[in-house]
Design a protein around this motif. Structure first.
Motif, PDB file in Angstrom:
ATOM      1  N   SER A 160       0.824  -1.216   0.000  1.00 40.27           N
ATOM      2  CA  SER A 160       0.000   0.000   0.000  1.00 40.27           C
ATOM      3  C   SER A 160       0.850   1.256   0.000  1.00 40.27           C
ATOM      4  O   SER A 160       0.499   2.262  -0.625  1.00 40.27           O
ATOM      5  N   SER A 161       1.984   1.207   0.685  1.00 42.56           N
ATOM      6  CA  SER A 161       2.849   2.395   0.758  1.00 42.56           C
ATOM      7  C   SER A 161       3.460   2.731  -0.604  1.00 42.56           C
ATOM      8  O   SER A 161       3.746   3.891  -0.879  1.00 42.56           O
ATOM      9  N   THR A 163       2.068   2.665  -3.525  1.00 42.05           N
ATOM     10  CA  THR A 163       1.158   3.361  -4.446  1.00 42.05           C
ATOM     11  C   THR A 163       0.371   4.481  -3.780  1.00 42.05           C
ATOM     12  O   THR A 163      -0.452   5.116  -4.437  1.00 42.05           O
ATOM     13  N   TRP A 164       0.618   4.724  -2.504  1.00 40.65           N
ATOM     14  CA  TRP A 164      -0.119   5.763  -1.787  1.00 40.65           C
ATOM     15  C   TRP A 164       0.248   7.131  -2.339  1.00 40.65           C
ATOM     16  O   TRP A 164       1.428   7.444  -2.538  1.00 40.65           O
ATOM     17  N   ASP A 165      -0.761   7.975  -2.587  1.00 42.33           N
ATOM     18  CA  ASP A 165      -0.529   9.292  -3.184  1.00 42.33           C
ATOM     19  C   ASP A 165      -0.186  10.378  -2.167  1.00 42.33           C
ATOM     20  O   ASP A 165       0.014  11.540  -2.528  1.00 42.33           O
ATOM     21  N   GLY A 166      -0.116  10.032  -0.894  1.00 44.26           N
ATOM     22  CA  GLY A 166       0.256  10.997   0.134  1.00 44.26           C
ATOM     23  C   GLY A 166      -0.908  11.732   0.771  1.00 44.26           C
ATOM     24  O   GLY A 166      -0.709  12.463   1.743  1.00 44.26           O
ATOM     25  N   THR A 167      -2.116  11.551   0.235  1.00 48.29           N
ATOM     26  CA  THR A 167      -3.259  12.259   0.819  1.00 48.29           C
ATOM     27  C   THR A 167      -4.502  11.380   0.997  1.00 48.29           C
ATOM     28  O   THR A 167      -5.242  11.559   1.957  1.00 48.29           O
ATOM     29  N   THR A 168      -4.752  10.481   0.076  1.00 45.02           N
ATOM     30  CA  THR A 168      -5.974   9.685   0.104  1.00 45.02           C
ATOM     31  C   THR A 168      -5.950   8.685   1.254  1.00 45.02           C
ATOM     32  O   THR A 168      -5.032   7.884   1.364  1.00 45.02           O
TER      33      THR A 168
END
Length: 180
Positions: A160-161, A163-168
């Motif tokens: 998950s980390s 592809t995480w966009d930093g806000t969602t």
């Protein structure tokens, strides 16, 4: 890499306010998403050979290969986390090594003179043991079994980390370990 344990896989931080810590780590440091459990279901918990029922909140996220764990104690049960806070500390409390050969590794470490201080289980094949190795703050060693559902959850957190966009959805609930 440690010649005794392999690679450090997790950095464990004891904090007073886990929600504020998740917010800081995600917004300021860009680490996330956080998988949060307000009451980790720990069974067979022991501290200095005595049985207790801890109430700990835990949040997990990865920064690359390394997992960051945030821990907040919610009751006054004896623990290495409580000891750390009572000594006036916050921040890095332990480093964790992961194993799929838990019994053999524990036996080897006990044979090398390591002394158990705290242990328990989280789900099937999710045992953990902390050794009495705090020679200075942040040096407690945890050996964590990741052969079962807990290991699959750790894989999910790491993926998950990436592809995480930093806000969602910076904070997410722990997945149900019985379904992994």
């Amino acid at each position: 890499m440690s010649h005794h344990f392999g690679e450090i896989r997790q950095l464990g931080y004891v904090v007073h306010d886990i929600e504020a810590a998740m917010d800081y780590w995600s917004k300021t440091l860009g680490v996330g998403p956080w998988y949060y459990n307000p009451k980790v279901p720990i069974v067979n918990y022991r501290y200095d050979g005595q049985s207790y029922e801890p109430h700990n909140s835990v949040a997990l996220a990865n920064s690359g290969f390394v997992q960051v764990e945030l821990i907040q104690t919610r009751n006054d049960v004896p623990s290495m986390y409580r000891d750390f806070l009572r000594a006036g500390r916050t921040g890095l409390q332990h480093v964790a090594y992961w194993t799929q050969s838990y019994d053999a590794d524990v036996e080897r470490l006990l044979g090398q003179g390591f002394k158990p201080k705290m242990s328990g289980e989280v789900g099937e094949r999710g045992r953990f043991i902390y050794f009495d190795t705090e020679y200075h703050p942040g040096t407690v060693i945890e050996l964590s079994e990741v052969a079962g559902p807990k290991g699959k959850m750790f894989d999910l957190i790491r993926e998950s980390s990436k592809t995480w966009d930093g806000t969602t959805q910076p904070v997410r609930p722990f997945p149900d370990l019985s379904r992994l």
